[in-house]
Scaffold this motif. Structure first.
Motif, PDB file in Angstrom:
ATOM      1  N   GLU A 124     -49.438  -1.751 -86.380  1.00  0.00           N
ATOM      2  CA  GLU A 124     -50.179  -2.522 -85.380  1.00  0.00           C
ATOM      3  C   GLU A 124     -49.330  -3.671 -84.867  1.00  0.00           C
ATOM      4  O   GLU A 124     -48.512  -4.227 -85.592  1.00  0.00           O
ATOM      5  N   SER A 125     -49.565  -4.029 -83.616  1.00  0.00           N
ATOM      6  CA  SER A 125     -48.948  -5.235 -83.080  1.00  0.00           C
ATOM      7  C   SER A 125     -49.878  -6.408 -83.373  1.00  0.00           C
ATOM      8  O   SER A 125     -51.087  -6.247 -83.487  1.00  0.00           O
ATOM      9  N   LYS A 126     -49.274  -7.575 -83.511  1.00  0.00           N
ATOM     10  CA  LYS A 126     -50.068  -8.777 -83.754  1.00  0.00           C
ATOM     11  C   LYS A 126     -50.777  -9.183 -82.467  1.00  0.00           C
ATOM     12  O   LYS A 126     -50.410  -8.754 -81.367  1.00  0.00           O
ATOM     13  N   ALA A 127     -51.791 -10.023 -82.577  1.00  0.00           N
ATOM     14  CA  ALA A 127     -52.624 -10.405 -81.428  1.00  0.00           C
ATOM     15  C   ALA A 127     -51.827 -11.079 -80.319  1.00  0.00           C
ATOM     16  O   ALA A 127     -52.125 -10.891 -79.140  1.00  0.00           O
ATOM     17  N   ASP A 128     -50.792 -11.833 -80.677  1.00  0.00           N
ATOM     18  CA  ASP A 128     -50.026 -12.562 -79.657  1.00  0.00           C
ATOM     19  C   ASP A 128     -48.795 -11.806 -79.160  1.00  0.00           C
ATOM     20  O   ASP A 128     -47.953 -12.360 -78.457  1.00  0.00           O
ATOM     21  N   ALA A 129     -48.684 -10.518 -79.463  1.00  0.00           N
ATOM     22  CA  ALA A 129     -47.548  -9.708 -79.021  1.00  0.00           C
ATOM     23  C   ALA A 129     -47.636  -9.428 -77.526  1.00  0.00           C
ATOM     24  O   ALA A 129     -48.714  -9.495 -76.921  1.00  0.00           O
ATOM     25  N   LYS A 130     -46.501  -9.082 -76.924  1.00  0.00           N
ATOM     26  CA  LYS A 130     -46.429  -8.814 -75.480  1.00  0.00           C
ATOM     27  C   LYS A 130     -47.241  -7.601 -75.063  1.00  0.00           C
ATOM     28  O   LYS A 130     -47.729  -7.532 -73.946  1.00  0.00           O
ATOM     29  N   ARG A 131     -47.364  -6.638 -75.962  1.00  0.00           N
ATOM     30  CA  ARG A 131     -48.171  -5.444 -75.670  1.00  0.00           C
ATOM     31  C   ARG A 131     -48.849  -4.972 -76.943  1.00  0.00           C
ATOM     32  O   ARG A 131     -48.438  -5.309 -78.036  1.00  0.00           O
TER      33      ARG A 131
END
Length: 78
Positions: free
Chosen positions: A26-33
């Motif tokens: 998973e990407s973190k909430a503040d990631a670019k996408r």
């Protein structure tokens, strides 16, 4: 081995969770996408020999298998 295209994301943007035979990326909430993926394998993953690498926007996981241990107990015959 598992590969996933994640262009524009850095190591700090991603989390990899392994529970038994399930791998979650998973990407973190503040990631670019946003990236969210889950994979289930036939055998549990051995995290002590597994590794993750991010190069040129491609996340590559080399996953070791945990071999099942027999829990057979011998029953004496009376």
């Amino acid at each position: 081995m598992l590969s996933l295209d994640v262009p524009g994301l850095s190591r700090e943007d991603l989390t990899i969770g392994i529970e038994g035979a399930v791998v979650r990326i998973e990407s973190k909430a503040d990631a670019k996408r946003a990236v969210r993926a889950a994979y289930e394998f036939p055998l549990a993953i051995d995290t002590s020999v597994s590794e993750a690498r991010l190069e040129n926007g491609v996340l590559t996981l080399k996953l070791g298998k945990l071999l099942p241990v027999s829990n057979v107990t011998q029953l004496p015959i009376n």
